[in-house]
Enzyme design. Structure first.
Site, PDB file in Angstrom:
ATOM      1  N   TYR A  31      -5.835   8.640   2.535  1.00 27.35           N
ATOM      2  CA  TYR A  31      -4.899   7.309   2.922  1.00 27.35           C
ATOM      3  C   TYR A  31      -5.861   6.621   4.011  1.00 27.35           C
ATOM      4  O   TYR A  31      -6.168   5.425   3.834  1.00 27.35           O
ATOM      5  CB  TYR A  31      -3.694   7.753   3.736  1.00 27.35           C
ATOM      6  CG  TYR A  31      -3.274   6.474   4.400  1.00 27.35           C
ATOM      7  CD1 TYR A  31      -2.771   5.249   3.597  1.00 27.35           C
ATOM      8  CD2 TYR A  31      -2.686   6.608   5.713  1.00 27.35           C
ATOM      9  CE1 TYR A  31      -2.263   4.270   4.306  1.00 27.35           C
ATOM     10  CE2 TYR A  31      -2.379   5.636   6.518  1.00 27.35           C
ATOM     11  CZ  TYR A  31      -1.871   4.486   5.653  1.00 27.35           C
ATOM     12  OH  TYR A  31      -1.616   3.218   6.361  1.00 27.35           O
ATOM     13  N   THR A  53      -4.643   0.441   9.222  1.00 26.63           N
ATOM     14  CA  THR A  53      -4.116   1.780  10.157  1.00 26.63           C
ATOM     15  C   THR A  53      -4.831   2.624  10.988  1.00 26.63           C
ATOM     16  O   THR A  53      -6.003   2.406  10.846  1.00 26.63           O
ATOM     17  CB  THR A  53      -3.494   2.992   8.968  1.00 26.63           C
ATOM     18  OG1 THR A  53      -2.898   4.044   9.555  1.00 26.63           O
ATOM     19  CG2 THR A  53      -4.804   3.063   8.211  1.00 26.63           C
ATOM     20  N   ALA A 113      19.320  20.243  12.294  1.00 27.01           N
ATOM     21  CA  ALA A 113      18.150  20.242  12.823  1.00 27.01           C
ATOM     22  C   ALA A 113      16.966  19.367  12.309  1.00 27.01           C
ATOM     23  O   ALA A 113      16.756  19.973  11.104  1.00 27.01           O
ATOM     24  CB  ALA A 113      17.791  21.785  13.285  1.00 27.01           C
ATOM     25  N   ALA A 137       0.953  -1.214  -0.036  1.00 26.35           N
ATOM     26  CA  ALA A 137       0.029   0.003   0.104  1.00 26.35           C
ATOM     27  C   ALA A 137       1.164   1.323  -0.110  1.00 26.35           C
ATOM     28  O   ALA A 137       1.965   1.272   0.498  1.00 26.35           O
ATOM     29  CB  ALA A 137      -0.959  -0.074   1.400  1.00 26.35           C
ATOM     30  N   GLY A 156      -3.442  17.631   9.467  1.00 27.84           N
ATOM     31  CA  GLY A 156      -3.913  16.349   9.500  1.00 27.84           C
ATOM     32  C   GLY A 156      -3.527  15.593  10.692  1.00 27.84           C
ATOM     33  O   GLY A 156      -3.948  14.503  10.976  1.00 27.84           O
ATOM     34  N   PHE A 209      -0.491   1.470  14.762  1.00 28.16           N
ATOM     35  CA  PHE A 209      -0.365   2.577  15.236  1.00 28.16           C
ATOM     36  C   PHE A 209       0.908   3.253  14.538  1.00 28.16           C
ATOM     37  O   PHE A 209       1.171   3.106  13.471  1.00 28.16           O
ATOM     38  CB  PHE A 209      -0.408   2.813  16.682  1.00 28.16           C
ATOM     39  CG  PHE A 209      -1.908   2.919  17.156  1.00 28.16           C
ATOM     40  CD1 PHE A 209      -2.777   1.759  16.794  1.00 28.16           C
ATOM     41  CD2 PHE A 209      -2.563   4.059  17.721  1.00 28.16           C
ATOM     42  CE1 PHE A 209      -4.150   1.923  17.014  1.00 28.16           C
ATOM     43  CE2 PHE A 209      -4.005   3.992  17.846  1.00 28.16           C
ATOM     44  CZ  PHE A 209      -4.774   3.038  17.491  1.00 28.16           C
TER      45      PHE A 209
END
Ligand code: UDP
Length: 323
Positions: free
Chosen positions: A140, A116, A202, A74, A282, A168
């Site tokens: 998704y 998911t 960073a 996927a 999101g 997760f």
């Protein structure tokens, strides 16, 4: 037992493929190598091809007589799915349908599916159990929600028996450093943190004003080796019981991004440079799995999913990557 592992050259699929082989299961990996790596297929035969290619599936299934399919093939990037939903529906829904149709035609009854936590959308409560409403907030998550619905409908109509796992935050790498996470470009937190540790450049912490302990997002990190074991246990369970199931897979512990950086500093023994940045669109504030069902029904016991072990394995991989 013989299993077709689609997407078995990818991150979670390659760990599951290796785990199955260690249990004496014969595997064939089908992967188009769009995101996967040839070197990640440590066991079984690799067939380079597209799971949406029905003629290829027919030939492979007729020749190999699989008992089951594990599907990891996927696309998984939330942001990309918002920009290019067609790519996600094509792969995660249309090609999945081709694979399921071929499975039914060749009488392959058992199907283990990568789902998911994104199927749940914005959590109404945490920890998130299997009964939590499934209201995805991005394409998704929606494609995986549709995939789960297809499994249920194919089960009722054609007798397909399935096990869906809602991961997760999959993390960590093989403890022996043979295979590991290699996304291009890398968008996931842990590899980015460890790259910052290595390069001194960073990384960004996305969002510092969430309603959490320190303002950064809380996630539940679960070791990919533990996910691999769950797939094996899940397959055995649905085969023995001849019934379909869904499980949430997480450690059931949540860490903020800033806590994870601190733990990564302990594991790597150095300072990790980071900048505080805007929220990433999101991202829910907190995602934590209830893993009681997987523990009780499958006897699944996460062994390497404490954050220190995940980071230790990931640091080993980051320093000695094979691909
Ligand atoms: N994150 C971050 N900086 C990064 C990548 C991720 O702060 O460079 C945060 C992200 O906002 C989320 C968490 O880390 O809260 C885990 O993100 P990741 O992309 O690894 O997994 P996801 O939760 O999207 O499945």
């Amino acid at each position: 037992m013989k299993v077709l592992v689609t997407g078995g050259a990818g991150y979670i699929g390659s760990h599951a493929n290796r785990f199955l082989a260690r249990q004496g299961v014969e595997t064939v990996v089908l992967d188009d190598l769009s995101n996967g790596h040839r070197e990640a297929v440590t066991d079984g035969r690799l067939v380079v091809g597209d799971m949406g290619d029905r003629a290829l599936l027919d030939d492979l299934m007729a020749a190999e007589k699989f008992d089951a399919i594990m599907d990891f093939a996927a696309f998984i990037e939330v942001g990309e799915s918002v920009e290019n939903p067609a790519k996600y529906y094509e792969n995660n829904v249309v090609k999945l349908k081709t694979l399921l149709d071929a499975a039914v035609a060749h009488d392959i009854r058992y199907f283990v599916f990568s789902s998911t936590a994104a199927v749940f959308g914005e959590p109404r409560y945490v920890p998130i159990d299997e009964d939590h409403p499934r209201e995805p907030i991005n394409p998704y998550g929606m494609t995986k929600r549709v995939g789960e619905a297809m499994l249920a409908d194919y089960g009722r109509a054609y007798g397909l028996v399935s096990c869906a796992f809602r991961y997760f935050n999959a993390a960590g790498d093989a403890p022996d450093g043979i295979i590991g996470e290699a996304h291009e470009p890398e968008s996931h937190l842990i590899p980015r943190v460890l790259r910052a540790a290595k390069n001194g450049v960073a990384m960004k912490v996305f969002g510092t004003d969430y309603d959490t302990r320190d303002g950064s997002c809380v996630r539940d990190y679960v070791h990919v080796e533990d996910l691999a074991e769950a797939h094996y246990l899940g397959l055995r369970y649905i085969m023995e019981r001849n019934g379909s199931e869904q499980f949430n897979l997480g450690s059931s512990e949540g860490f903020t991004v800033l806590e994870l950086i601190k733990e990564a500093e302990r594991v790597t023994g150095g300072k990790i440079p980071y900048e505080l940045a805007e929220r990433r669109p999101g991202d829910p504030a907190t995602l934590i799995a209830a893993n009681k069902k997987a523990r009780e029904i499958l006897g699944w016991e996460p062994k390497r999913s404490d954050l220190g072990t995940i980071l230790k394995d990931a640091w080993n991989w980051e320093q000695n990557r094979k691909y």
